[in-house]
Write a protein that holds these residues in place. Structure first.
Motif: not given
Length: 479
Positions: A376-383
């Motif tokens: 799960m290599p997200s650029l952004y992830e609120p939660c």
């Protein structure tokens, strides 16, 4: 303490994303802590019939939308000890031609109606909450309309508002003409900048400015959105309102997501018998046509296939990833380029990768239960919820250190044995790949890996602490 939880969606009635999960799980957790919490949402026509058949009529009245008076019905249902209210108007919420609940040309009017209906419903239901917990842009105008139209009324004037940002990217930005046409408001708050955003009206900005407290879904995200990179044009406003902004980490529902009782997975297990997790892996390998081999690490991806989720990093490194001694299973839908990419590798590396370009809740649970590694290599992830579900089912997450991913995944420490996953700091494809290689290498040491599984499964990502944090905020407002 009385709380009215206002949301545009809620599982199991209707859900498009994380908000739907939160809107069910958080009130349930608040109820367990003794809060009289009730949920109110639109009655969409595509709520499953088996649920709508249980709705009971409560009230009927007219709601003002600009110069018009529109019909509003309220129906209710009790689920898990919580009362759910549904705002009924088929003109706004029956869309058989386009079943999606968002993305309609008249969205500003639909949610202006919802805003006014919720506020009017408080009197009709004779439920005057101490706090209204509002969620995302669809409810952003409620604090302003509460002040403008109800602030002079004795039973309304002490109602406090908590506005929760689930994803700052979606703000509800519309033409300024809606102020007079559908809200019957003057331009005062637009002209002084309270709700103005580059010449338009911004629902989310209104929520931030006029709510008594603003929350978002992780501590790191609360800091990130005060920076230009993550702030989506509202970073300055959020910095100015930092005194009332707090990050409270979301949780997951431990009753629904329990490997010991989950009917969707092949073999139930818990932290005391993690060897049974291996049976899920073998069964999934068999179903997917992959080599049934416990020594090959199985990497899972359950995600919307979008750039936000870090899919461009994976795309860049796929030739190298396929050269590693691993197997991969992918579930999700999204942008065409990523669907095509996974379909290509599915066709050309069918012995290593299986991609299902669809949405399948049961299959997602099977992936969480079977995989060794969750990417799960997200650029952004609120939660983020995927990393928490993975840990609950003993799959070790690899994440980028952003938002809730940073707050929930503690990197493995080879000296102390502590940690519940792996992480990398920079949004860099090679950094992600090196972290994956590190995990693959450690997977060969079963003592280390089993300890990681135990650490992950023992991580508390339930809603209990989050509910207590919300209660603390509610109490501070009403005191």
């Amino acid at each position: 303490m009385k709380v009215l939880y206002v949301t545009a969606e809620c599982w199991p009635f209707i859900k498009t994303g994380g908000l739907g999960d939160v809107a069910y799980a958080l009130p349930k957790a608040l109820k367990k802590e003794g809060v009289d919490v009730r949920v109110i949402m639109p009655k969409y026509s595509n709520i499953p019939t088996y649920l709508k058949d249980k709705f009971k009529p409560v009230a009927e009245f007219s709601v003002k939308v600009g110069w018009r008076n529109q019909y509003c019905g309220i129906e209710s249902m009790e689920l898990d000890g919580i009362t759910f209210y549904f705002i009924d108007n088929e003109f706004y919420f029956k869309r058989s031609d386009q079943p999606s609940i968002y993305g309609h040309g008249d969205d500003p009017e639909r949610f202006a109606f919802f805003t006014n209906a919720v506020l009017a419903a408080i009197e009709k239901l004779n439920f005057y909450p101490d706090v209204m917990n509002l969620n995302d842009w669809h409810t952003g105008m409620i604090p302003l309309m509460l002040k403008e139209n109800y602030g002079h009324l004795r039973k309304y004037k002490n109602i406090k508002t908590v506005y929760t940002i689930h994803n700052l990217q979606y703000q509800g930005i519309f033409n300024k003409e809606i102020l007079g046409n559908i809200f019957d408001l003057s331009y005062d708050h637009f002209n002084n900048g309270d709700i103005e955003f580059y010449g338009n009206v911004n629902f989310m900005k209104a929520g931030i400015v006029f709510a008594d407290e603003v929350t978002t879904v992780s501590k790191t995200y609360a800091k990130e959105i005060q920076t230009e990179f993550y702030g989506e044009g509202l970073d300055g406003l959020l910095k100015a309102n930092a005194y009332k902004l707090e990050g409270i980490l979301n949780g997951i529902d431990y009753d629904l997501n329990n490997p010991a009782t989950d009917n969707a997975i092949f073999v139930n297990f818990d932290v005391n018998c993690i060897e049974k997790k291996l049976e899920n892996k073998k069964k999934l390998q068999e179903i997917l046509g992959l080599e049934v081999n416990p020594d090959i690490p199985l990497v899972g991806i359950v995600s919307r296939l979008t750039s936000q989720k870090g899919l461009d990093l994976i795309n860049y490194m796929m030739p190298e990833i396929m050269s590693e001694n691993l197997q991969m299973v992918v579930l999700g839908t999204g942008e065409h380029q990523y669907q095509s990419m996974f379909n290509y590798y599915n066709s050309n590396f069918s012995d290593k990768l299986s991609a299902r370009i669809t949405f399948d809740t049961a299959f997602a649970q099977q992936i969480y239960a079977a995989c060794d590694i969750f990417l799960m290599p997200s650029l952004y992830e609120p939660c983020g919820i995927g990393q928490m579900l993975a840990m609950r089912y003993g799959s070790i997450p690899i994440v980028r250190e952003t938002g809730g991913l940073k707050d929930t995944v503690m990197p493995y420490n080879k000296f102390t044995g502590e940690g519940n996953g792996f992480s990398f700091a920079n949004y860099n494809a090679h950094e992600m790949f090196f972290t994956l290689q590190k995990a693959i290498k450690l997977y060969q040491d079963k003592n280390i890996w089993n300890n990681l599984i135990i650490n992950a499964m023992n991580t508390d990502n339930s809603w209990k602490k989050s509910a207590q944090d919300y209660i603390r905020i509610f109490k501070s407002l009403i005191s």
